[in-house]
Motif scaffolding. Sequence first.
Motif, short mmCIF file in Angstrom:
data_model
loop_
_atom_site.label_atom_id
_atom_site.label_comp_id
_atom_site.label_asym_id
_atom_site.label_seq_id
_atom_site.Cartn_x
_atom_site.Cartn_y
_atom_site.Cartn_z
N PHE A 1 0.83 -1.45 0.10
CA PHE A 1 0.04 -0.09 0.17
C PHE A 1 1.03 1.26 -0.09
CE2 PHE A 1 -2.27 3.51 2.20
CZ PHE A 1 -3.47 3.60 1.49
N GLY A 2 0.34 2.31 -0.73
CA GLY A 2 0.95 3.54 -0.52
C GLY A 2 2.34 3.69 -1.53
N ARG A 3 2.23 2.90 -2.67
CA ARG A 3 3.62 2.95 -3.71
C ARG A 3 3.42 3.70 -4.74
NH1 ARG A 3 5.34 -3.27 -4.83
NH2 ARG A 3 7.02 -1.80 -6.04
N PHE A 4 1.97 4.41 -4.87
CA PHE A 4 1.63 5.32 -5.74
C PHE A 4 3.01 6.27 -6.15
CE2 PHE A 4 -0.18 9.05 -7.92
CZ PHE A 4 -0.92 8.59 -9.04
N GLY A 5 3.46 7.08 -5.13
CA GLY A 5 4.29 8.01 -5.19
C GLY A 5 5.62 7.65 -5.62
N THR A 6 5.93 6.27 -5.61
CA THR A 6 7.25 5.84 -5.99
C THR A 6 7.73 5.84 -7.36
OG1 THR A 6 6.61 3.50 -6.30
CG2 THR A 6 7.38 4.22 -3.77
N ALA A 7 6.65 6.19 -8.08
CA ALA A 7 6.99 6.19 -9.70
C ALA A 7 6.42 7.65 -10.30
CB ALA A 7 6.34 5.15 -10.53
N VAL A 8 6.17 8.46 -9.26
CA VAL A 8 5.46 9.66 -9.74
C VAL A 8 6.42 11.03 -8.76
CG1 VAL A 8 3.59 11.29 -9.58
CG2 VAL A 8 3.17 8.76 -9.80
N SER A 9 6.91 11.97 -9.98
CA SER A 9 7.44 12.96 -9.18
C SER A 9 6.51 13.99 -8.46
CB SER A 9 8.40 13.72 -10.32
OG SER A 9 7.67 14.22 -11.37
N THR A 10 6.94 14.89 -7.60
CA THR A 10 6.10 15.63 -7.14
C THR A 10 5.07 16.57 -7.94
OG1 THR A 10 7.57 15.83 -5.08
CG2 THR A 10 5.84 17.53 -5.11
N LEU A 11 3.95 16.61 -7.89
CA LEU A 11 3.25 17.47 -8.87
C LEU A 11 3.25 18.91 -8.47
CD1 LEU A 11 -0.10 15.30 -9.21
CD2 LEU A 11 1.74 15.69 -10.88
N PRO A 12 3.09 19.97 -9.33
CA PRO A 12 2.94 21.23 -9.16
C PRO A 12 1.89 21.37 -8.03
CG PRO A 12 3.09 20.96 -11.48
CD PRO A 12 2.97 19.55 -10.81
N ALA A 13 1.80 22.48 -7.19
CA ALA A 13 1.16 22.80 -6.34
C ALA A 13 -0.33 23.35 -6.98
CB ALA A 13 1.53 23.74 -5.30
#
Length: 363
Positions: A166-178
């Motif tokens: 669980f919670g691995r979504f961000g492991t392949a996504v760079s920080t999105l613009p705010a």
Amino acid sequence: MADGVIPAETEARPAERGLTYPFAAPPASGEAIRVAPDVLWMRVAMPMQLDHINVYAVRDGDGWAVVDCGLAIPGTKDEWEALLSGPMGGEPVTRVICTHMHPDHIGLAGWLCERFDAPLLMTRLEYVMARMLLADTGQTAPESGAVFYRAAGWDEPQIARYRKEFGRFGTAVSTLPAAYTRMREGDLIRIGDHDWRVVVGEGHSPEHACLWREVDGLVLGGDQILPRISSNVSVWPTEADADPLGEWLDSLERMKTVFPDDVLVLPSHGEVFRGVQPRLDALIRGHRVALKRLERSLREPKRAVDLFPALFARPVGDGVRGMATGEAVAHLNYMLHRGAVVRERDEDGVDWWRATTKREEAA
């Protein structure tokens, strides 16, 4: 070929199930095919069975508007560097457009936006959902997820794996613009010298944007219209009673009334093609056939996981069990919302589904 740009082919391959493919082969790594004036088709790799995503660059003044980005994993930035310096001629990215929020589409969006000080364009639900999933990165799995998968028929080791992953979504996504620029159904987005109309679909993701350049019939189809595979349509623990398959089928039916058959579809996976009407028909028909198979299978009570053979042509392994379960529950929820099945939860928390005789009684 100049600077890695391959000119458009003039000879199509033979039609396949009503579809024609105007290009002899997809672009190689670091190369692009000019599929139409001011539009480049490029690819970046993915380390999975679906081993690529198509990305597109549309001439936008002195630079390029980029559509979808690939995963934020080692190697993908290097591929982008080759594309930026090669086919894109070292010219800047003017904006980043993401058709929807899945990691292979938004993975490097933040990196590109930051590097070029470029705005991000998405629909609202896709942007908000992406931010929500990024907030889950590294968090403990909620118990509601375990309840959902236990109800679908997962055993305890499988649920333990869900908790671990669980919670691995961000492991392949760079920080999105705010901040972002919102796209909405029917919007006209001016890119370079032409307008592109936003056509929204639902089911595969909550508010998926296709872009249609009506002047010459180009459709950036994202995952909404793929040539050879059907996009995953799943129910997830966050909305266990959702009906994404109903939304998906409604979207496909509506797109049949929107797109003329001679458009050139630029999909996110597979090859650029013509024949959108037979492809939409085939996608709809595939799910209708699957629903009929499920109805026959459910003459006796079954769990969601028991229905994998009726839905999928190959065995379901651990790596795709979540998507397979989500798709099975999507079909079951579709039938439940329309009175074709009933659901009963046993004392172990497992849901058992069976077909009703409602339609026979009505006849």
